[in-house]
Design a protein around this motif. Structure first.
Motif, PDB file in Angstrom:
ATOM      1  N   HIS A 188       8.877  -4.942 -18.378  1.00 53.78           N
ATOM      2  CA  HIS A 188       8.148  -4.238 -17.320  1.00 53.78           C
ATOM      3  C   HIS A 188       7.892  -5.151 -16.124  1.00 53.78           C
ATOM      4  N   ILE A 189       7.662  -6.428 -16.373  1.00 53.98           N
ATOM      5  CA  ILE A 189       7.499  -7.382 -15.271  1.00 53.98           C
ATOM      6  C   ILE A 189       8.782  -7.442 -14.455  1.00 53.98           C
ATOM      7  N   ALA A 190       9.930  -7.474 -15.132  1.00 54.39           N
ATOM      8  CA  ALA A 190      11.215  -7.537 -14.437  1.00 54.39           C
ATOM      9  C   ALA A 190      11.423  -6.306 -13.557  1.00 54.39           C
ATOM     10  N   LYS A 191      11.088  -5.129 -14.084  1.00 55.25           N
ATOM     11  CA  LYS A 191      11.231  -3.894 -13.303  1.00 55.25           C
ATOM     12  C   LYS A 191      10.266  -3.891 -12.115  1.00 55.25           C
ATOM     13  N   LEU A 192       9.043  -4.359 -12.351  1.00 50.28           N
ATOM     14  CA  LEU A 192       8.046  -4.417 -11.279  1.00 50.28           C
ATOM     15  C   LEU A 192       8.515  -5.337 -10.163  1.00 50.28           C
ATOM     16  N   ARG A 193       9.060  -6.481 -10.529  1.00 50.70           N
ATOM     17  CA  ARG A 193       9.556  -7.424  -9.519  1.00 50.70           C
ATOM     18  C   ARG A 193      10.681  -6.807  -8.689  1.00 50.70           C
ATOM     19  N   ASP A 194      11.549  -6.063  -9.348  1.00 49.22           N
ATOM     20  CA  ASP A 194      12.638  -5.403  -8.612  1.00 49.22           C
ATOM     21  C   ASP A 194      12.081  -4.449  -7.564  1.00 49.22           C
ATOM     22  N   ARG A 195      11.055  -3.713  -7.920  1.00 45.69           N
ATOM     23  CA  ARG A 195      10.487  -2.730  -6.991  1.00 45.69           C
ATOM     24  C   ARG A 195       9.721  -3.402  -5.852  1.00 45.69           C
ATOM     25  N   LEU A 196       9.128  -4.545  -6.128  1.00 49.51           N
ATOM     26  CA  LEU A 196       8.342  -5.237  -5.094  1.00 49.51           C
ATOM     27  C   LEU A 196       9.217  -6.077  -4.163  1.00 49.51           C
ATOM     28  N   GLY A 197      10.459  -6.333  -4.566  1.00 55.85           N
ATOM     29  CA  GLY A 197      11.354  -7.108  -3.710  1.00 55.85           C
ATOM     30  C   GLY A 197      10.816  -8.493  -3.414  1.00 55.85           C
TER      31      GLY A 197
END
Length: 215
Positions: A188-197
């Protein structure tokens, strides 16, 4: 963060589910004593939904003590519909009074009214967070995050500068009864980072320990 103080587990869980589905961050306590333990901790609550008839410490006693040191909004949610109880609640410092059984629409209307009042933006460069409404914006454009990713972001931000282990994150976001692998946090951290750019730079990985929000 909204705190639900209610001794009936089924109602407490239902209220939490309704609010979390609408994007609110929610915590819960089964009685007044546990609620005060939570209030004295690191988490800052923007609204308390409070039952009156509870074991150990009833709602009236709770709010009397609370008002000696805090002005956090309190809305009573109770089966007591008589005028005397309502008058007493307001005299003791209540901000609202919702009678059981209540509809989902009425609950959300009450909560949004108080959350809107307490919602102030927090800016990290062009990343803007609204704690009460759980809104996330980048350069003025809203970022629509799935619930778990949104709660991860706000949990880390609310404890910024503090390392949170995967176990602590699991307990806070997924709950104590989660039986999955703690690597779900990493995913979930990895997905969150992708969305935050580029603004994912605020979420730091602490090797062998966990994660923290750092500016």
């Amino acid at each position: 963060m909204i705190l639900i103080v209610e001794d009936t587990e089924s109602l407490r869980k239902l209220t939490r589910k309704i609010l979390e589905k609408e994007g609110f961050s929610v915590d819960e306590a089964e009685d007044g004593e546990i609620a005060f333990e939570k209030i004295s901790g690191e988490t800052k609550y923007s609204l308390i939904l409070l039952d009156i008839m509870m074991p150990k410490m009833d709602g009236m006693e709770f709010i009397k003590t609370l008002r000696s040191f805090s002005e956090v909004p309190v809305v009573f949610i109770t089966a007591l519909s008589d005028e005397r109880s309502q008058v007493l609640a307001y005299e003791n410092g209540a901000d609202g009074y919702l009678i059981k059984p209540f509809s989902k629409a009425l609950l959300l209307s009450v909560v949004r009214r108080f959350e809107k009042k307490s919602s102030k933006p927090i800016n990290y460069d062009d990343l803007t967070l609204f704690k009460s409404s759980r809104g996330v914006f980048i350069k003025g454009e809203e970022v629509h995050l799935p619930t778990k990713e949104r709660e991860l972001l706000f949990y880390l931000e609310e404890h910024r500068g503090t390392i949170k282990t995967r176990e602590q994150i699991l307990d806070a976001i997924w709950g104590y009864d989660f039986y999955g692998n703690d690597r779900v946090v990493d995913k979930h951290i990895a997905k969150l980072r992708d969305r935050l750019g580029e603004y994912s730079r605020f979420i730091k990985t602490v090797k062998a320990l966990g994660y923290k929000f750092e500016v």
